[in-house]
Each structure stands twice: as C-alpha cells, then as structure tokens.
Design a protein around this motif. Sequence first.
Motif, PDB file in Angstrom:
ATOM      1  N   SER A 159     -17.351  -2.229  27.603  1.00  0.00           N
ATOM      2  CA  SER A 159     -17.600  -0.792  27.739  1.00  0.00           C
ATOM      3  C   SER A 159     -19.105  -0.546  27.791  1.00  0.00           C
ATOM      4  O   SER A 159     -19.626  -0.006  28.766  1.00  0.00           O
ATOM      5  N   HIS A 160     -19.798  -0.952  26.741  1.00  0.00           N
ATOM      6  CA  HIS A 160     -21.249  -0.827  26.666  1.00  0.00           C
ATOM      7  C   HIS A 160     -21.896  -1.972  27.428  1.00  0.00           C
ATOM      8  O   HIS A 160     -21.677  -3.143  27.110  1.00  0.00           O
ATOM      9  N   ALA A 161     -22.671  -1.646  28.453  1.00  0.00           N
ATOM     10  CA  ALA A 161     -23.281  -2.675  29.288  1.00  0.00           C
ATOM     11  C   ALA A 161     -24.159  -3.587  28.438  1.00  0.00           C
ATOM     12  O   ALA A 161     -25.150  -3.145  27.855  1.00  0.00           O
ATOM     13  N   SER A 162     -23.801  -4.861  28.388  1.00  0.00           N
ATOM     14  CA  SER A 162     -24.507  -5.803  27.517  1.00  0.00           C
ATOM     15  C   SER A 162     -23.846  -7.168  27.652  1.00  0.00           C
ATOM     16  O   SER A 162     -22.781  -7.305  28.251  1.00  0.00           O
ATOM     17  N   TRP A 163     -24.472  -8.165  27.056  1.00  0.00           N
ATOM     18  CA  TRP A 163     -23.858  -9.474  26.927  1.00  0.00           C
ATOM     19  C   TRP A 163     -22.734  -9.388  25.908  1.00  0.00           C
ATOM     20  O   TRP A 163     -22.716  -8.521  25.030  1.00  0.00           O
ATOM     21  N   CYS A 164     -21.770 -10.306  26.007  1.00  0.00           N
ATOM     22  CA  CYS A 164     -20.694 -10.332  25.018  1.00  0.00           C
ATOM     23  C   CYS A 164     -20.242 -11.781  24.858  1.00  0.00           C
ATOM     24  O   CYS A 164     -20.692 -12.637  25.612  1.00  0.00           O
ATOM     25  N   CYS A 165     -19.478 -12.235  23.951  1.00  0.00           N
ATOM     26  CA  CYS A 165     -18.465 -11.474  23.244  1.00  0.00           C
ATOM     27  C   CYS A 165     -18.338 -12.019  21.813  1.00  0.00           C
ATOM     28  O   CYS A 165     -18.309 -13.238  21.626  1.00  0.00           O
ATOM     29  N   ASN A 166     -18.234 -11.155  20.841  1.00  0.00           N
ATOM     30  CA  ASN A 166     -17.952 -11.552  19.471  1.00  0.00           C
ATOM     31  C   ASN A 166     -17.348 -10.363  18.738  1.00  0.00           C
ATOM     32  O   ASN A 166     -17.127  -9.290  19.328  1.00  0.00           O
ATOM     33  N   LEU A 167     -17.078 -10.539  17.463  1.00  0.00           N
ATOM     34  CA  LEU A 167     -16.406  -9.487  16.692  1.00  0.00           C
ATOM     35  C   LEU A 167     -17.357  -8.430  16.156  1.00  0.00           C
ATOM     36  O   LEU A 167     -16.947  -7.575  15.383  1.00  0.00           O
ATOM     37  N   SER A 168     -18.614  -8.465  16.566  1.00  0.00           N
ATOM     38  CA  SER A 168     -19.557  -7.441  16.113  1.00  0.00           C
ATOM     39  C   SER A 168     -20.262  -6.731  17.264  1.00  0.00           C
ATOM     40  O   SER A 168     -21.165  -5.945  17.034  1.00  0.00           O
ATOM     41  N   ASP A 169     -19.843  -6.994  18.507  1.00  0.00           N
ATOM     42  CA  ASP A 169     -20.533  -6.370  19.637  1.00  0.00           C
ATOM     43  C   ASP A 169     -19.948  -5.017  20.019  1.00  0.00           C
ATOM     44  O   ASP A 169     -20.431  -4.359  20.943  1.00  0.00           O
ATOM     45  N   GLY A 170     -18.885  -4.598  19.323  1.00  0.00           N
ATOM     46  CA  GLY A 170     -18.348  -3.264  19.528  1.00  0.00           C
ATOM     47  C   GLY A 170     -17.455  -3.098  20.734  1.00  0.00           C
ATOM     48  O   GLY A 170     -17.007  -1.983  21.016  1.00  0.00           O
ATOM     49  N   ASN A 171     -17.162  -4.173  21.444  1.00  0.00           N
ATOM     50  CA  ASN A 171     -16.387  -4.080  22.684  1.00  0.00           C
ATOM     51  C   ASN A 171     -15.018  -4.759  22.600  1.00  0.00           C
ATOM     52  O   ASN A 171     -14.373  -4.956  23.624  1.00  0.00           O
ATOM     53  N   GLY A 172     -14.582  -5.128  21.388  1.00  0.00           N
ATOM     54  CA  GLY A 172     -13.446  -6.026  21.269  1.00  0.00           C
ATOM     55  C   GLY A 172     -12.068  -5.411  21.222  1.00  0.00           C
ATOM     56  O   GLY A 172     -11.107  -6.016  21.697  1.00  0.00           O
ATOM     57  N   TRP A 173     -11.934  -4.209  20.638  1.00  0.00           N
ATOM     58  CA  TRP A 173     -10.599  -3.660  20.357  1.00  0.00           C
ATOM     59  C   TRP A 173     -10.655  -2.149  20.490  1.00  0.00           C
ATOM     60  O   TRP A 173     -11.669  -1.519  20.173  1.00  0.00           O
ATOM     61  N   TRP A 174      -9.572  -1.537  20.915  1.00  0.00           N
ATOM     62  CA  TRP A 174      -9.527  -0.109  21.190  1.00  0.00           C
ATOM     63  C   TRP A 174      -9.837   0.742  19.955  1.00  0.00           C
ATOM     64  O   TRP A 174      -9.296   0.504  18.878  1.00  0.00           O
ATOM     65  N   ASP A 175     -10.673   1.747  20.159  1.00  0.00           N
ATOM     66  CA  ASP A 175     -11.056   2.577  19.007  1.00  0.00           C
ATOM     67  C   ASP A 175      -9.915   3.449  18.503  1.00  0.00           C
ATOM     68  O   ASP A 175      -9.912   3.870  17.343  1.00  0.00           O
ATOM     69  N   LYS A 176      -8.909   3.712  19.341  1.00  0.00           N
ATOM     70  CA  LYS A 176      -7.772   4.539  18.920  1.00  0.00           C
ATOM     71  C   LYS A 176      -6.683   3.731  18.235  1.00  0.00           C
ATOM     72  O   LYS A 176      -5.741   4.312  17.679  1.00  0.00           O
ATOM     73  N   ALA A 177      -6.795   2.418  18.275  1.00  0.00           N
ATOM     74  CA  ALA A 177      -5.764   1.572  17.688  1.00  0.00           C
ATOM     75  C   ALA A 177      -5.816   1.636  16.164  1.00  0.00           C
ATOM     76  O   ALA A 177      -6.873   1.903  15.583  1.00  0.00           O
ATOM     77  N   PRO A 178      -4.687   1.388  15.502  1.00  0.00           N
ATOM     78  CA  PRO A 178      -4.692   1.358  14.032  1.00  0.00           C
ATOM     79  C   PRO A 178      -5.669   0.305  13.503  1.00  0.00           C
ATOM     80  O   PRO A 178      -5.892  -0.730  14.131  1.00  0.00           O
ATOM     81  N   GLY A 179      -6.269   0.588  12.350  1.00  0.00           N
ATOM     82  CA  GLY A 179      -7.166  -0.366  11.710  1.00  0.00           C
ATOM     83  C   GLY A 179      -8.549  -0.397  12.320  1.00  0.00           C
ATOM     84  O   GLY A 179      -9.113  -1.476  12.522  1.00  0.00           O
ATOM     85  N   TYR A 180      -9.096   0.773  12.584  1.00  0.00           N
ATOM     86  CA  TYR A 180     -10.420   0.839  13.222  1.00  0.00           C
ATOM     87  C   TYR A 180     -11.466   0.067  12.420  1.00  0.00           C
ATOM     88  O   TYR A 180     -11.581   0.207  11.204  1.00  0.00           O
TER      89      TYR A 180
END
Length: 414
Positions: free
Chosen positions: A155-176
């Motif tokens: 979503s946010h233009a940038s290099w990826c991927c890990n569990l702290s880059d903010g691009n991993g899982w839907w923000d509306k999903a349970p367990g934000y």
Amino acid sequence: MHFPLLSPLLLFGALATAQLTPLHTSTRWILDASNTRFKLRCINWAGHMESHIPEGLQHSSAAALARLVSDSGFNCVRLTFSIDMALAPDMKVEESFGSLAERTGADGGAVAQMWEDVKGKNAWIEGKSVREAFGVVVDALGELGVRVMLDNHVSHASWCCNLSDGNGWWDKAPGYVDANSRFFKTDEWTRGLGAMASWAKGHPAVAGIGLRNEIREVPVLQGRDPAWYTYISAGADAVHDANPDLLIAMGGTLSSTDASFLRTKPLDRSRWGDKVVWEWHQYTFSPPWIASFKNCAVWKTLVGGFTGFLLQQNQAYTGPLWLSEFGFGMTGGPPERAGIGSEDDYNYLKCLVEYVTGNDGDWALWALQGNYYVRDGTVNQDEPWGLLNGDWTAWRNPAIKDVLGKMWDVTQGP
C-alpha cells in the motif's frame, strides 16, 4: 486479385496484437483464447518503490528494456505497484522525483542528476503522470507479445516485507496490529485494485492482477479465518467488477508460502468464473526450506502440503499454481555452482527447479532490476538478486539461464 505482402514490422505487430486477448483458466491450466496453454514464464519488475514508476528508466528507454525482457525468453512480466500510486495516478513523474530525495533521505544532487538521466533516455516522460509511465512500459512489452501481471506489492510505496512495515494484513481484520497493518487500509486497497483493473482495459498487454504480495499475519493475534476469505474475496470483487477479462492472482498467508487451509475449507471462486490463479513464493528464508533442514526431498514434501496440493485435479481447490517469486544471489560463487552467490542458494535453486519442472509449473523470477532509483536512502543501489547488471544492458550472470533449464519448456497441458 493481388494482395500486397505485409512488411515484416507490420506482420510482427499484428501477431503480437493477436496474442493480447484475455487469458482464462481451466482446472490447473492457464489458457489463451484458442484454449492453448499459456505458461507464465515471467520476470519480476519493481514499480512499487517511492519513485512510483517502474525501475530502470535512468539506464535505458522503455522500449529497449522491453526488448531485453523479450529477447531473454520471458513471455510475461510481474510488474509491481503500490496503492499510493494507484490512488494518485495523475501525479507527474517530475513531481515524484522532485520530492524523492526528501521522502527517502537520499542525496538531492544525485536524485536530480538521475532525473536528468531518465529524461535523457526517455524523452516522452516529461509532463507524463506516473500511471502514464506505467502505461508506456506495459505497452512496450505488449508490442513484443509479452504479457503483464500487475501485482499490488504494497500500500505504502516502499521496500518490503516484514511484520513491522505496515503492509502485511488488512486494517479492518480482527486483531489489528499497528506495526503490521497501519498502511494496509482495506477500503483504499479495494479502490486501488479497481482503479488499476479499470485502467488495464486500455492496455491489452495486462493479463491479470495479483491482489496482494505476501500477505502475512502476526501469528495468534491475526487469524486467517474469516479474515483471509473475507478480504481476498473483496479484492477479487474489486478487480472482477472493474474488468472481468483479467486473471486474478491470489496467494495464501505466511508471505505467500502457506495455503494449506484451502484443503479443508476451499474458497468459493464461482463468482469470478475462470479467472483465479493461485500464487506462491519460495526462498531460502521461507519456512518450508528452513523446516526441511535444507533437505530437498523433505522440502518437496513440505511444499506439497503447503501449496503444491492445489495442482491436484478434480478437487474443489484445483487451479493454476504460479510461483510468482523465487530468487537468489546471482553472483559471487565459483563456476561449479554457476557463479551463484552461496551454496545454500545453489542447492535451494536446484531443488526448486526439480520441483517446478516436475509439475511444469508457471513461475516468475525475482527480479529484473539491476539496481533501484533509490533504496535505503542510496541512489542507484545495487540489487545483487537482480537479473541485469548495473547499467541494465545484459544478464549479470548468463549461466543462470542454463541453471533454470527445463523450467523454460512446456511439457504438460490440458
């Protein structure tokens, strides 16, 4: 009546255009309009970074880069994009480069010179928007009969991927979890997918869209069911409603390495017709290789359980399975391992080639780019896993083509 012969150029253009009809699926195969198998043999080309355009235009023209892709034997490019770009399509490329140094921490003088280099190699780019730049690259590939699978990488233009880059899982999903979901705005994501699918109507080289690169949950805190089923379906709806001609590529979780949950709870794909393609990723740092203790036979068994089972015919989950990312350090090793950087990479690659060849699977190598406009604050930062050298003129390691071997061949079909 005498009919003049077509010139070779016009004839080639006609043949290339004829190949750009929509693709579809049947059981585990991707097929063209004549129901002949179209095996995806792709190279990844990054366009999801902060510049908002495909990498490499500082080194060569879009047409020359497309020719290099085609001449290298690829029939497909997995072209990555960000939702930032998809929702700001009218941003001028000059505007993007004008703020690139500030946004990335790169040297301003070096970025300014790079922009001059981009214009020098691609005079058409002045005054163009970022999405128009994507269009030029896509159309250049299409003129050579090369298909494009767009990929929403982030979503946010940038290099990826890990569990702290903010691009991993839907923000509306349970367990934000903020670290993993702060940029993955669900509503923006579906709007961006729909916008790119609609735009693709004017660019027939585009064969499909990957809904999201390497979906990854925080274990325990972010559950797959119902989140994955709910939001993957929403993304597929966004693409299909905007452009029903497109293939829809969707991966599992754990960074596209685990779709095992589909064995016991298949996804209902009926409303998207014959358009769904499964995708999976695999590297030396992927869980199956680690869990196999780097034993090829064990790895094949694990991969079969995680994703390979999707190729089984006559099942509720049966579909094409596309290895849309695999990669390794291209250079730095001895001749006995084809110059590949590490022994681990070489052993993994040999094993992967055996597996993919045995299934005659579709694939996409990571990655074309020899370097990046800016990565980690460095202008023209080298990509050691890049197929091309630093000036984007040739393969950095020509031996790789032979190592891939029979992966290039089509040996199975409907």
